[in-house]
Each structure stands twice: as C-alpha cells, then as structure tokens.
Write a protein that holds these residues in place. Structure first.
Motif, short mmCIF file in Angstrom:
data_model
loop_
_atom_site.label_atom_id
_atom_site.label_comp_id
_atom_site.label_asym_id
_atom_site.label_seq_id
_atom_site.Cartn_x
_atom_site.Cartn_y
_atom_site.Cartn_z
N PRO A 162 38.21 89.64 -24.73
CA PRO A 162 37.90 90.31 -23.30
C PRO A 162 36.89 91.68 -23.49
O PRO A 162 37.07 92.32 -24.63
N VAL A 163 36.11 91.92 -22.53
CA VAL A 163 35.36 93.08 -22.45
C VAL A 163 36.38 94.30 -21.84
O VAL A 163 36.42 95.57 -22.30
N THR A 164 37.07 93.73 -20.72
CA THR A 164 38.01 94.55 -19.96
C THR A 164 39.07 93.77 -19.47
O THR A 164 38.84 92.50 -19.29
N ASP A 188 32.85 88.57 -17.20
CA ASP A 188 32.95 87.42 -17.93
C ASP A 188 34.29 86.74 -18.05
O ASP A 188 35.19 87.39 -17.63
N GLY A 189 34.21 85.30 -18.32
CA GLY A 189 35.23 84.62 -18.38
C GLY A 189 36.09 84.74 -19.31
O GLY A 189 37.49 84.57 -19.17
N GLU A 211 2.79 88.22 -24.70
CA GLU A 211 4.04 88.42 -25.70
C GLU A 211 5.02 89.23 -24.74
O GLU A 211 4.79 89.94 -23.86
N THR A 212 6.22 88.66 -24.88
CA THR A 212 7.24 89.28 -24.17
C THR A 212 8.78 89.16 -24.80
O THR A 212 8.64 88.47 -25.97
N GLU A 213 10.02 89.67 -24.30
CA GLU A 213 11.09 89.33 -25.02
C GLU A 213 11.92 88.44 -24.11
O GLU A 213 11.65 88.35 -23.09
N PHE A 214 12.58 87.77 -25.04
CA PHE A 214 13.52 86.85 -24.22
C PHE A 214 14.93 86.77 -24.78
O PHE A 214 15.14 86.83 -25.96
N TRP A 215 15.96 87.28 -24.21
CA TRP A 215 17.24 87.56 -24.52
C TRP A 215 18.06 86.47 -24.14
O TRP A 215 18.03 85.77 -23.24
N TYR A 216 19.00 86.24 -25.23
CA TYR A 216 19.93 84.97 -25.10
C TYR A 216 21.20 85.54 -25.33
O TYR A 216 21.47 86.42 -26.03
N MET A 217 22.19 84.86 -24.79
CA MET A 217 23.54 85.51 -25.11
C MET A 217 24.28 85.17 -26.32
O MET A 217 24.14 84.29 -26.98
N PRO A 218 25.18 86.29 -26.76
CA PRO A 218 25.65 86.23 -27.81
C PRO A 218 26.91 85.38 -28.42
O PRO A 218 27.45 85.13 -29.13
N VAL A 219 27.25 84.77 -27.23
CA VAL A 219 28.47 83.88 -26.89
C VAL A 219 28.12 82.62 -26.13
O VAL A 219 27.24 82.66 -25.35
N SER A 220 28.86 81.53 -26.67
CA SER A 220 28.70 80.29 -26.05
C SER A 220 29.63 80.52 -24.56
O SER A 220 30.53 80.84 -24.52
N GLY A 254 29.19 92.49 -24.13
CA GLY A 254 29.62 93.53 -22.91
C GLY A 254 28.43 94.38 -22.50
O GLY A 254 28.12 94.53 -21.45
N THR A 255 27.69 94.80 -23.69
CA THR A 255 26.45 95.64 -23.25
C THR A 255 25.29 94.68 -22.82
O THR A 255 24.70 94.92 -21.72
N TYR A 256 25.37 93.29 -23.00
CA TYR A 256 24.41 92.38 -22.56
C TYR A 256 24.79 92.34 -20.89
O TYR A 256 23.60 92.14 -20.26
#
Length: 524
Positions: A36-38, A46-47, A364-373, A406-408
């Motif tokens: 958990p984050v909280t 988040d789930g 050019e740009t940034e593409f952010w992806y989730m760190p968890v499935s 959590g930061t994401y």
C-alpha cells in the motif's frame, strides 16, 4: 529445489511470526503488485492500497461478492425522496470499531465531513482525498453534497444540492470506507501509515506494516458479519508478475494476482495451481498533458494515436485475454456511443499530420510508464517500449521514464508528465465513474484540458431522471472526447490470477479491489 525450499521456509516464517503457537492457525498469504501507499482509504488512489484497507474498514454500501450488484454493508437499507435529492441510510445496530468505540450516524457524518471539507480540523496534513473528489466532483460547496444530518443514532440523511438517482452506488465507492473518528482524531497526519494503521469495523484488524516487505492483518472475532475463515492475512508486494507466479509455485503464497496473460495456458496445465480469470470492466489509456508543447496541438495528438498499432500490442501482451479499446466506457457497460470510431493505425497519415503541425522531422518528449503491473496494463514497461517503437517510426522520440508508484500517482495530477500510461478499475458500475472521473473537474489538472461543455454534459447526466437520457448524454461526452482526443483509450483486460489448489471462497471483484477476503479458506 533449494530455492523452492527456501521460499516455502520464508512463508512458514511469516506465518509463525504472525500467528500464535497453534496447530490450527491458518494465514492467507496474498501476493499483489505492490504494498500500500496508504491505508487511509479516502486518500488512496491505487488498488494495492484499497484492497488491503477494504479488509479493515467498510463502506455504507457494498457489493455482492464477485459482482457489481449493490448490497448492504454498514447501512442495512436506504431510501430516497421523490426527486432523489434526499437520501436516508439506516445503519446496522451493535457494530463497534476495532478500538471499541460505537459505529453510529455521528461517525458517518464525521467521516464524510472530514473528506469533504479542506478546512476540517482532522483532515490530516498533505492528504488530498482524490478519490472523494473523483466521486463527488469537488469538495465542500463545489459538489452535490449539502447537509449531512444525524437523524438519530442509527439513521443518517444526506441532503443533496441536486437530484442524483444513483447516489447509493457513489457511496459504495471503495474510497469511502468509514474510519473510527476516535482513532483519526488521535493523529490525523499519521493515520493509515505504517506507524499508525487504520481502525475500522471490518472482518480483519490492522496488526503490522513492515515497510518494503508486507502488511499483516488479524481476524476480527467480534465482526458483525461473516467471520473470517482464516486467522489472518499477509499481503506481500511483489512487483514482477513472473516473481509472483514463482512464489505461488513454491507454495510461498496462496493467491497471486495480475499475472502475465501468456501464463494462462501454463497455469491450466499445472496440477497444483488454479487459474482464475476476472471479469474485466477496466480501461487502460495513454494520456497527454496539454501544458506540454506540442501536445496542445490536436494534429500532434492525432498523429500519436495513428502511429500506434494498439491491436498488435494487445495481441502481443494480452495473450487473448484483452481487447483494444475504442471508448472510455468498456463494452459491457452502457453509456457508449455508436458514433465513435477509433483512429486507425496509419503511420503515413501520422507523418503528414506532424508535418502540418510544423514537425516534419518529429520531436522529442517524455513518456512515463507505471512501475507496477495493473489489471489494465499487465506488463507496463514492455508495453511502453512497444509504444515508443511505433512512435519512433514516425519521428517521435520519447524518453521512457518511471518512478515510485506513490509518487507517480501524485505527479500525474501535478501535470509533470507530458505523456503517461494509467488506467481505471471502476469504483461503482456506472458510466459516471469513468467519464466524470477522467473528464470532469479534475481534467484541467490531470490533462491540462479544459472543456466546459463536457463538464456541463457530465453534470446534466448526473441529474437526469431517466437512464435513456443519461445514456444519450454520455454518448455525447464520448464523441466530444474523441473529437478533441483528450486521451487515447488503449485496452480492456480480463486479468489473470491464480491460487494454490485447495484455496476456496475467493472470487475476484469485477470492480477491481473490492474483495471480501473473509470468505476465503486455505488448505491446512
């Protein structure tokens, strides 16, 4: 073999650490993609957080296990006035929080006012309550909530500023779990953290949260409802699906969720494991934040959509369990539009659009992806890499980035990400929970996209008296969102989970994390 023995020994050690010395002690060990984050549910997004909290704290309205059908929880029943502007909830009698204090109408009023009022004295430092905002569309004096009236000890009445016929479904949202006011008031800043876990009325009590390792819950023997069939639960956070499956094979966990779809045929052949498919009402999407140039240009967003072969990516990474999405409401849900067509895969047209927008050589740009499935993106990094490859083919060079989960979840709302992956498992079975969440009052913040006409349609749909009127308004929303390409709907998925053979009573919720783990038993 040595690894299997070692993993099994770890599982046994976790049980011994948690349970008293007893020959009958049974602990459910549950592997999810993160810790958990909280555990302050209304401040969770988040789930992984909400699933754990749901075992400890409870909402007024729940769901029949394994379905999206509303069912009594802390409220036994509810009723509305003629125009659905006043809703009365009749509460269960004799229910107590884990700290021994009574659950009553005053506790309900305290919780809702804490979530609703940014100036509430017990709100907690830095807690944003995004889930409450998603559901109600804002905070005090900006949403549909008016007065919350304590009629008597076991009756609470919500006076709304407008008609809302599906208000009980909103109240069933997983964020809106009732916490002990006494516990919250002791330390609102740290409430729900590893140092100070939550206090609810649920079938399990908070025991311990070992940072970076596990969360441990104990059975609540005084629970008002179905007593848990296990002595406790250990939630483990294991980011990689392959690692979760390895732990399951070794017997170190009983349930492993959100596994790689390509493992489905493998699981079907393994005698000691049971594959479990969840009915998917989820949506994964690729979002833009239009404060970042050149993503404010519709032609650029159209080019990105046409550059990506969604179907090929779904075929490659969802192993037949998912489908490419063309709208933000899944096919099993009403409120879709027959007039919406998905942008076709057309890299040549994507290049022409980029040239028209002044980027003949791309950008050019940034593409952010989730760190968890997550259920809607079972393999975030490989999927992001595939998207990046398609974009590179038309000259769009993306730098792949990620960060702590959590930061994401905080940073996307701040507009940090030019492009990012995210998704949604619904909190209640209504198109409002998708469309109002994505494109309502939060859209200027999360997408840099301000569309007053869409917000107006969404508000009209909330208060329209007839389902067919609401459906027509949601169809207009889907058409407006498609025309402006605020986000790209990417995929729906039927998530793959698995259990050890002999685990009984576990039925994953189609809503995501609203699981009733008190019905689960594990083999001795």
């Amino acid at each position: 073999m040595r690894r299997s023995i070692w993993l099994a020994a770890l599982a046994l050690a976790a049980v011994l650490l948690f349970t008293p010395a007893s020959a009958t002690a049974q602990t459910l060990i549950y592997a999810q993609s993160g810790l958990p984050v909280t555990l302050d549910s209304a401040s969770a997004q988040d789930g992984n957080s909400l699933r754990v909290a749901y075992q400890i704290t409870e909402p007024l309205v729940g769901f029949e296990p394994g379905t999206a059908n509303l069912a009594p929880a802390l409220a036994e029943r509810w009723a509305a006035n003629a125009d659905s502007t006043v809703w009365t909830f009749y509460l269960r009698r004799g229910v107590r929080f884990h700290d021994g204090t009574p659950f009553n109408a005053e506790a309900v009023k305290f919780n809702f006012e804490r979530w609703d009022d940014p100036q509430h004295p017990y709100r907690g430092e830095g807690k944003g309550y995004a889930g409450f905002e998603y559901v109600f569309g804002g905070f005090k004096d900006e949403n549909v909530l008016g007065e919350i009236e304590v009629v008597d000890e076991h009756t609470v009445r919500f006076h709304l500023t407008d008609s809302v016929g599906f208000f009980p479904a909103m109240v069933a949202a997983i964020y809106l779990q009732i916490d002990s006011p006494t516990a919250v008031m002791k330390d609102p800043d740290r409430y729900g953290t590893p140092e100070y876990g939550p206090v609810g009325t649920g079938p399990f009590t908070f025991e311990r949260w070992i940072i970076g390792d596990r969360v441990i819950l104990r059975r609540n023997d005084d629970y008002w409802g179905q007593k848990a069939k296990v002595d406790g639960i250990v939630f483990r956070g294991i980011p990689e699906p392959t690692s979760r499956l390895a732990e399951l094979r070794a017997g170190a966990v009983h349930i492993a969720v959100e596994l790689s779809p390509e493992d489905y045929p493998v699981l079907q052949r393994e005698a000691n494991l049971e594959p479990v498919l969840q009915k998917g009402l989820n949506i994964g999407y690729v979002a833009f934040h239009q404060a970042h140039e050149p993503l404010d240009d519709l032609r650029v967003r159209q080019a990105i959509a046409m550059a990506i072969d969604k179907q090929a990516i779904v075929d490659a990474f969802y192993a037949g369990l998912g489908s490419a999405a063309d709208q933000f409401v899944p096919p099993a849900m009403w409120g879709r539009s027959e007039g919406v067509t998905d942008p076709s895969y057309d890299p040549a047209q994507a290049r022409r659009l980029l040239a028209e927008a002044g980027y003949p050589n791309g950008f050019e740009t940034e593409f952010w992806y989730m760190p968890v499935s997550r259920p809607y993106f079972p393999a975030p990094q490989p999927i992001a890499e595939a998207i990046a490859s398609y974009l590179a083919d038309v000259g769009i060079r993306v730098r792949l980035q990620t960060e702590d989960w959590g930061t994401y979840l905080s940073d996307y709302l701040r507009g940090k990400f030019p492009m990012y992956m995210l998704g949604w498992s619904p909190d209640y079975p209504d198109p409002d929970n998708y469309l109002f969440t994505f494109f309502g009052p939060r859209a200027p913040q999360s997408l840099g996209w301000d569309a007053p006409q869409v917000r107006s349609l969404l508000m009209q749909a909330r208060t329209a008296p007839l389902p067919e009127e609401r459906a027509a308004l949601y169809a207009q929303v889907q058409e407006a969102v498609r025309e402006d390409l605020a986000m790209i709907p990417f995929a729906h998925n039927n998530p793959l989970h698995a259990t050890l053979r002999g685990v009984e009573g576990w039925v994953p919720s189609p809503l995501g994390s609203s699981e009733n783990l008190n019905y689960v038993s594990v083999p001795r």
